[in-house]
Design a protein around this motif. Structure first.
Motif, PDB file in Angstrom:
ATOM      1  N   GLU A 196       6.327   2.436  -8.014  1.00  0.00           N
ATOM      2  CA  GLU A 196       7.135   1.978  -6.892  1.00  0.00           C
ATOM      3  C   GLU A 196       7.023   3.033  -5.810  1.00  0.00           C
ATOM      4  O   GLU A 196       6.710   4.186  -6.076  1.00  0.00           O
ATOM      5  CB  GLU A 196       8.596   1.894  -7.329  1.00  0.00           C
ATOM      6  CG  GLU A 196       9.053   0.488  -7.537  1.00  0.00           C
ATOM      7  CD  GLU A 196       9.042  -0.315  -6.260  1.00  0.00           C
ATOM      8  OE1 GLU A 196       9.923  -0.081  -5.434  1.00  0.00           O
ATOM      9  OE2 GLU A 196       8.163  -1.151  -6.071  1.00  0.00           O
ATOM     10  N   SER A 197       7.292   2.635  -4.579  1.00  0.00           N
ATOM     11  CA  SER A 197       7.120   3.606  -3.518  1.00  0.00           C
ATOM     12  C   SER A 197       8.193   4.682  -3.547  1.00  0.00           C
ATOM     13  O   SER A 197       7.998   5.771  -3.093  1.00  0.00           O
ATOM     14  CB  SER A 197       7.112   2.915  -2.167  1.00  0.00           C
ATOM     15  OG  SER A 197       8.260   2.132  -2.043  1.00  0.00           O
ATOM     16  N   SER A 200       0.841  -1.181   0.000  1.00  0.00           N
ATOM     17  CA  SER A 200       0.000   0.000   0.000  1.00  0.00           C
ATOM     18  C   SER A 200       0.877   1.232   0.000  1.00  0.00           C
ATOM     19  O   SER A 200       1.694   1.432   0.879  1.00  0.00           O
ATOM     20  CB  SER A 200      -0.885  -0.009   1.234  1.00  0.00           C
ATOM     21  OG  SER A 200      -0.115  -0.373   2.345  1.00  0.00           O
ATOM     22  N   VAL A 201       0.718   1.992  -1.011  1.00  0.00           N
ATOM     23  CA  VAL A 201       1.572   3.158  -1.187  1.00  0.00           C
ATOM     24  C   VAL A 201       0.672   4.316  -1.550  1.00  0.00           C
ATOM     25  O   VAL A 201      -0.380   4.128  -2.126  1.00  0.00           O
ATOM     26  CB  VAL A 201       2.595   2.904  -2.318  1.00  0.00           C
ATOM     27  CG1 VAL A 201       3.416   4.143  -2.578  1.00  0.00           C
ATOM     28  CG2 VAL A 201       3.498   1.758  -1.948  1.00  0.00           C
ATOM     29  N   GLU A 202       1.090   5.492  -1.198  1.00  0.00           N
ATOM     30  CA  GLU A 202       0.329   6.665  -1.553  1.00  0.00           C
ATOM     31  C   GLU A 202       0.120   6.697  -3.064  1.00  0.00           C
ATOM     32  O   GLU A 202       1.054   6.544  -3.821  1.00  0.00           O
ATOM     33  CB  GLU A 202       1.105   7.916  -1.122  1.00  0.00           C
ATOM     34  CG  GLU A 202       0.201   9.098  -0.932  1.00  0.00           C
ATOM     35  CD  GLU A 202       0.963  10.279  -0.330  1.00  0.00           C
ATOM     36  OE1 GLU A 202       0.367  11.004   0.461  1.00  0.00           O
ATOM     37  OE2 GLU A 202       2.143  10.442  -0.659  1.00  0.00           O
ATOM     38  N   PRO A 203      -1.121   6.908  -3.480  1.00  0.00           N
ATOM     39  CA  PRO A 203      -1.427   6.773  -4.898  1.00  0.00           C
ATOM     40  C   PRO A 203      -0.591   7.655  -5.813  1.00  0.00           C
ATOM     41  O   PRO A 203      -0.182   7.222  -6.859  1.00  0.00           O
ATOM     42  CB  PRO A 203      -2.905   7.169  -4.988  1.00  0.00           C
ATOM     43  CG  PRO A 203      -3.360   7.517  -3.633  1.00  0.00           C
ATOM     44  CD  PRO A 203      -2.306   7.139  -2.665  1.00  0.00           C
ATOM     45  N   GLU A 204      -0.296   8.876  -5.390  1.00  0.00           N
ATOM     46  CA  GLU A 204       0.442   9.771  -6.282  1.00  0.00           C
ATOM     47  C   GLU A 204       1.768   9.166  -6.717  1.00  0.00           C
ATOM     48  O   GLU A 204       2.181   9.317  -7.839  1.00  0.00           O
ATOM     49  CB  GLU A 204       0.743  11.096  -5.583  1.00  0.00           C
ATOM     50  CG  GLU A 204      -0.475  11.948  -5.342  1.00  0.00           C
ATOM     51  CD  GLU A 204      -0.624  12.243  -3.877  1.00  0.00           C
ATOM     52  OE1 GLU A 204      -1.701  11.956  -3.351  1.00  0.00           O
ATOM     53  OE2 GLU A 204       0.334  12.701  -3.254  1.00  0.00           O
ATOM     54  N   ALA A 205       2.381   8.476  -5.778  1.00  0.00           N
ATOM     55  CA  ALA A 205       3.681   7.925  -6.097  1.00  0.00           C
ATOM     56  C   ALA A 205       3.560   6.882  -7.203  1.00  0.00           C
ATOM     57  O   ALA A 205       4.435   6.748  -8.039  1.00  0.00           O
ATOM     58  CB  ALA A 205       4.298   7.287  -4.868  1.00  0.00           C
TER      59      ALA A 205
END
Ligand SMILES: Nc1ncnc2c1ncn2[C@@H]1O[C@H](COP(=O)(O)OP(=O)(O)OP(=O)(O)O)[C@@H](O)[C@H]1O
Ligand SMILES: [Mg+2]
Lengths: 393, 495
Positions: free
Chosen positions: A13-14, A2-7
Motif C-alpha cells: 500500500e502507498s 503507481s507507487v514508489e516500489p520500496e513502499a
C-alpha cells in the motif's frame, strides 16, 4: 496505482503505517511475519479483476516453465499436457476424478483463506485435516448410529478435532506470543505421528494392514455418479463457498475478522480483541480443515491409512493465494488444482512424468503470484525506458 | 536548471476522481513556491507526477524547455527532482541511516554501518534536523520519521525539492530549522515547492503562492496576501473561523485522572486532571512530552502503572478500549494510519468500525450492509468527505479526507467525552474550521473535550482551560489567554 516500489515491498500500500505492527514478538519472527503479511496483503488488496489476471498469468508462466523442464528431460510437453488435460477433463470419468480431488482441497482452502483474511497464517491445515480425518474415522468405525446421523456425527467429530488441534497454536499465540507459522506447521508433524500411532496401535483394524477400521454403509458419503468415486463431498464443498462468503462479508464476526487482518492497530483501538479474533479464527479454520479430512475419509479413502498424505494442507495455501482469499476465487483455483492433481496420474502413466512434477508446477505458481506485482512493475519500467531511448534518437 | 514546467497536466483516478484537470505550473530556480489548496485539491497528485511517482494521463513536463519522461522516482532524482512525501515512504525495518542512503550507497562497496551512521548524523546536524541514525524507523515517533524523510531528500541533493506538508508533525523549532535550510537552498539557486495548510507558514517562507481547487489552478498571489483571502481562494467562499462562545456552565466531572503514571517514552508520571461537562480542556506541550501516553491511557489502550481513571464520576476498575468506549469516551487518534483507519477497507466499512452493535447494524450476528452504506453516505455528505463512492478504499483518499472519515465516525457515535489528539493535523483551513466547530458544538451540548495539540494557536483558540505537559508531568495549568505563561511551561521553565 503507481507507487514508489520500496513502499510496496512492505505494505503493499502507498502508506506504510508508521510504527508498523507491534506484535511484541521477537525481531526474527516479526520480520518473518512482516514478509508473510506483505505476501498475504498483496493477495487481499487489489481489485478482483486485476487479481484474476495476475493469477491467470501465474498459471501460464508455470505451464511455460513446466514445458521447458519437460522438454529438457526429453519429454514432449505437448504430449504431457494433452495427457494432463484428458486425465482431468476428457470424459465423465476424468471430470469425476477432478471433482473428487477438488472437494477436500476446496474445503481446506476455504479454511486457509479465512485465516489469511484475519492476518493469521494457518499453514498447518494438513495437520488439522489429518486429525479431522482420524476423528471421523474413529466415530465411523466404532460408534454405529443410523444412516444419516452417522455422517453428521462424523462431521461433528472432524470439525471438533480440527478446531481443537488448531486452537492450540491460537492459544499459544495469544498467551505466549509464539508465532502460529511455526506452531501450526509443527503440529502437522505431530498429527502425522498421532495418526501413525493410532493406526498401528489402539485404532488398528483387525488384519494385516495398518489402518483404522474400514468404513461401511452409513459411514460413507453417498455416491453421486455410479462407477465413479464422485460422492456428496463435492456438494459439501460447493455449499460452503457461499456460506464462507456470507460469513466474511455479511456477518459482524466476518467484519471484525477482516478489519483485524487489515489493520490490527485500528482494530484494537476500535475495541476488537485481536487476541480473541486470532484464537477463534484459528479454531474455525482448523474446524473446516478437519471437515476436509472427514470428506476424504468418508468420500474416498474409507479409512485412515498409515502415512496418510497431508499434502492437501499445503496445496490449500497455493489455492488461497491464487484465489485471492476470496471464496469464489478459491472455488476456481481449487477446481484448477484439483484438475491438475487428477490429470497427473494419467500424465504419469502416458509419458512417464514423475509424480512431483505437479508440485513443481504449484511451486512456480506461488512464486509467480507472489512476485507478479514486482515483475509487472519491472517490465513496464523497462518498456518505458525503451520508449524513452527510442524517443531520444 | 532555470525552471521546471508542468504543462496541461491531467490525471484521473477511476472511476470519477479528476485529481488534476489541465494544470500548468512553472517552478523557477531560486524561489520557494507555495502550493495551497483544500484537502483533495490535487496538490499531492500533481507533485507526485512531477517527481515520477505517478504518471499523468496527459501533459508535459519540461526542464528548461526540454521534455522529460519520468518513469520512476529514480528517473526524477536523476533529473534533480526530489520529494518529501506526505505519507512516509520509509522502510520500517531498516535503520534511519539505511533509509537515508538507500539506493545511494555508492557502487560495489560493502555497507560500513558505523561510518554510515556517523555520516548521516553529521549531515543531519548540518541541516539542523537531528536524527538518531542508528535507530530503526519503526521505533520512531511521527515527528522523527518526518525529519528522517526530509534529511533523506536533502541528502540525495536536489535541484527541485518538493516538500509535501513537511511541517504538519514538526515542532515550531524544527520548523524554523527546516525553513532556514529551505531559504539557503533558494539562495543557492535551487527551487523549492512547499505544501502546507498552515497559512502563516506559507506567508513566512514563500516567494509566490499558487492555489489549486478541484484539480485546477485558480489563482496566483504574492505571499503578502491577507490570509483570509488565501483561505477564501482555496475554499471558494469566505471561511469563518469559529470562536469559543462564552463559557458554558460547567457541569459534572466527566473525566478525572488522578496520580496517573504509565509506561512510554516519556510515559506519564503522576498526572492529575479534571475535565468537566461542557468544557474543552487543552493539553499543550511540545510534541514528545507524554502526549501519546496520555492519549492512549485515556483511550484504554495503554495501562496505568499507578493512579486511577474515572469516567462520569465512577472509577474504572478494569480499563480496556471496549469498556471505555461503552462509557462514551471516543478518541480521534494522532496516528491516523496506525490507529484511525483501516486503509485497504472501504469508506463505509471504516465509518462502521466501532459502533457495529450500538448503532444496530448487527442483527443476530448478521451485518446490515445496506443500512450501513446508507448511513455512510449520510455521514459523507454531512462531513463533506470527498470520495468517489463509499466503496472506495480509504487509503485512496487525500490525507485530509481520511481524517474526516475518522472524525465523522467518532463524533457520530454521540460520545460524552472526546479525546481529540492532533485532530486537525493535515487538514485544510475549511476542514479545520469544520472540526473546530464540531468540537465546540460538542461542548455547547454539554460534552467534554480533551484537546491534545502541538499547535498552540489551536489550543488557545478553543480551550477553556489549559494543562501543560512537560516530560510526562503536568507542570502547570493556565487560562487560554495566558500564552506567554503556557510557552514558558512548555519549555519546562517554572512559571
Ligand atoms: N491512488 C488513488 N486512487 C484513487 N483516488 C486517488 C488516488 N490518489 C489520490 N486520489 C484522489 O485524488 C484527489 C486528489 O488527491 P490529493 O492527494 O492529490 O489531494 P491533496 O490536495 O494532496 O489533499 P490533502 O491536502 O488532503 O493532502 C482526491 O480526491 C483523492 O481521493
Ligand atoms: Mg496531499
Amino acid at each position: 496505482m503507481s507507487v514508489e516500489p520500496e513502499a510496496h515491498v512492505l505494505g503493499g500500500e502507498s502508506q506504510v503505517a508508521p510504527g508498523g505492527l507491534s506484535t511484541g514478538a521477537t525481531p526474527t519472527t516479526r520480520g518473518e511475519r512482516r514478509a508473510l503479511v506483505a505476501l498475504v496483503r498483496r493477495g487481499a488488496i487489489g481489485t478482483g479483476g486485476t487479481r484474476l489476471v495476475q493469477s491467470a498469468i501465474a498459471v501460464v508462466v508455470a505451464f511455460a516453465l513446466g514445458a521447458v523442464a519437460l522438454a529438457a528431460n526429453g519429454i514432449s510437453p505437448w504430449a504431457a499436457y494433452a495427457a494432463l488435460a484428458s486425465g482431468s477433463l476428457g470424459g465423465a470419468q476424468s471430470l469425476a476424478s477432478t471433482a473428487v480431488q477438488t472437494a477436500p482441497l476446496l474445503v481446506a482452502s476455504l479454511a486457509v483463506g479465512i485465516s489469511f483474511r484475519a492476518g493469521v497464517f494457518n499453514i498447518g491445515a494438513g495437520g488439522q485435516l489429518g486429525v479431522g480425518a482420524l476423528s471421523a474415522a474413529l466415530v465411523g468405525g466404532y460408534v454405529h448410529l443410523g444412516s444419516g446421523i452417522e455422517l453428521v456425527a462424523m462431521a461433528a467429530a472432524s470439525l471438533l478435532g480440527g478446531a481443537l488441534w488448531a486452537a492450540v497454536p491460537g492459544l499459544l499465540k495469544a498467551y505466549t506470543g509464539a508465532s502460529e507459522v511455526i506452531t501450526t506447521l509443527m503440529l502437522t508433524y505431530v498429527a502425522a505421528n498421532l495418526i501413525d500411532y493410532a493406526v498401528t496401535g489402539p485404532a488398528k483394524a483387525p488384519g494385516a494392514i495398518n489402518q483404522t477400521p474400514q468404513l461401511s454403509g452409513p459411514a460413507l458419503l453417498p455416491t453421486l455418479v455410479a462407477n465413479t468415486q464422485l460422492t456428496a463431498a463435492i456438494l459439501v464443498g460447493l455449499v460452503l463457498v457461499p456460506v464462507v462468503w456470507l460469513l466474511l462479508f455479511r456477518t459482524t464476526y466476518g467484519f471484525r475478522l477482516r478489519m483485524v487482518g487489515l489493520n490490527p492497530g485500528a482494530a484494537t483501538a476500535a475495541g476488537f480483541s485481536v487476541r480473541r479474533v486470532g484464537v477463534s479464527v484459528l479454531a474455525l479454520s482448523g474446524a473446516l480443515a478437519g471437515l476436509a479430512g472427514m470428506l476424504e475419509v468418508a468420500g474416498v479413502l474409507g479409512s485412515v491409512p498409515q502415512n496418510m498424505s497431508l499434502q492437501v494442507g499445503y496445496t490449500a495455501i497455493v489455492v488461497a493465494l491464487l484465489g485471492n482469499n476470496a471464496p469464489a476465487g478459491i472455488l476456481l483455483a481449487s477446481a484448477f488444482l484439483g484438475a491438475l492433481t487428477a490429470g497427473s496420474t494419467t500424465m504419469q502413466s502416458a509419458v512417464g512424468v514423475s509424480g512431483p512434477f505437479v508440485v513443481f508446477l504449484e511451486g512456480i505458481m506461488i512464486g509467480s503470484v507472489v512476485g507478479m506485482p514486482a515483475l509487472v512493475r519491472a517490465w513496464s519500467r523497462r518498456r518505458r525506458g525503451a520508449a524513452r531511448k527510442a524517443g531520444a534518437r | 536548471m532555470r525552471e521546471l514546467q508542468l504543462i496541461d497536466i491531467d490525471k484521473r483516478f477511476p472511476p470519477n476522481v479528476q485529481a488534476c484537470a489541465g494544470v500548468s505550473l512553472t517552478i523557477r530556480a531560486g524561489e520557494v513556491l507555495a502550493l495551497l489548496g483544500e484537502n483533495g485539491a490535487g496538490k499531492t497528485t500533481l507533485m507526485r507526477i512531477a517527481s515520477g511517482v505517478t504518471r499523468p494521463d496527459r501533459g508535459l513536463i519540461l526542464r528548461d524547455g526540454e521534455p522529460l519522461t519520468l518513469g520512476s522516482p529514480r528517473d526524477a532524482i536523476g533529473h534533480g527532482i526530489g520529494m518529501v512525501h506526505q505519507h512516509f515512504m520509509l522502510i520500517p525495518r531498516l535503520s534511519v541511516a539505511e533509509n537515508v542512503v538507500l539506493g545511494f550507497e555508492g557502487e560495489g562497496r560493502v555497507l560500513d554501518r558505523v561510518r554510515l551512521s556517523r555520516e548521516v548524523e553529521h549531515f543531519s546536524e548540518k541541516v539542523g534536523l537531528r536524527v538518531d541514525a542508528r535507530r530503526r524507523v519503526d521505533e520512531l515517533a511521527v515527528g522523527e520519521q518526518q525529519r528522517v524523510e526530509i534529511v533523506r531528500a536533502l541528502y540525495r541533493g536536489a535541484e527541485v525539492l518538493i516538500l509535501d506538508e513537511p511541517t504538519a508533525v514538526l515542532t515550531p523549532t524544527e520548523t524554523d530549522g527546516l525553513f532556514r535550510v529551505v531559504r539557503e537552498m533558494a539562495a543557492a539557486g535551487k527551487a523549492v515547492v512547499f505544501i502546507s495548510h498552515k497559512l502563516h507558514e506559507v506567508s513566512q517562507i514563500a516567494d509566490r503562492v499558487v492555489i489549486l481547487r478541484n484539480g485546477e489552478v485558480v489563482a496566483e498571489r504574492p505571499p503578502t496576501t491577507p490570509l483570509g483571502e488565501l483561505a477564501a481562494l482555496m475554499v471558494g467562499r469566505p471561511v469563518e473561523v469559529p470562536s469559543r462562545s462564552e463559557a458554558v456552565a460547567r457541569g459534572q466531572v466527566a473525566l478525572e485522572l488522578s496520580g496517573a503514571s504509565s509506561s512510554g517514552a516519556p510515559g506519564l508520571s503522576e498526572v492529575s486532571m479534571v475535565v468537566g461537562e461542557g468544557e474543552i480542556v487543552g493539553i499543550a506541550g511540545v510534541d514528545g512530552n507524554g502526549q501519546v501516553a496520555l492519549e492512549e491511557v485515556l483511550a484504554g489502550v495503554r495501562p496505568l502503572s499507578s493512579g486511577t481513571l474515572a469516567l462520569g464520576g465512577s472509577r474504572l476498575e478494569r480499563v480496556s478500549p471496549e469498556a471505555i468506549r461503552r462509557l462514551g469516551l471516543v478518541r480521534i487518534p494522532s496516528e491516523r494510519h496506525r490507529d484511525g483507519v483501516v486503509a485497504p477497507a472501504s469508506v463505509w466499512e471504516n465509518l462502521l468500525l466501532f459502533d457495529l452493535h450500538r448503532l444496530g447494524f448487527a442483527r443476530h450476528g448478521a451485518l446490515r450492509v445496506r443500512a450501513a452504506r446508507r448511513r455512510a453516505e449520510q455521514l459523507v455528505a454531512q462531513y463533506g468527505i470527498r470520495c468517489g463512492s463509499v466503496d472506495q478504499s480509504v487509503g485512496e483518499l487525500s490525507g485530509g479526507n481520511q481524517q474526516k472519515v475518522v472524525i465523522a465516525r467518532e463524533l457520530a457515535a454521540e460520545p460524552s467525552v472526546v479525546v481529540a489528539a492532533q485532530p486537525t493535523r493535515g487538514l485544510d483551513v475549511g476542514a479545520t474550521a469544520g472540526v473546530h466547530e464540531s468540537l465546540l458544538d460538542h461542548r455547547a451540548r454539554g460534552g467534554a473535550v480533551v484537546l491534545i495539540s502541538a499547535d498552540l494557536d489551536e489550543i488557545c483558540q478553543l480551550s477553556d482551560r489549559v494543562y501543560v505537559l512537560y516530560e510526562g508531568r503536568v507542570t502547570g495549568t493556565a487560562g487560554p489567554d495566558e500564552r506567554e505563561r503556557i510557552g514558558r511551561l512548555m519549555a519546562g521553565v517554572a512559571a
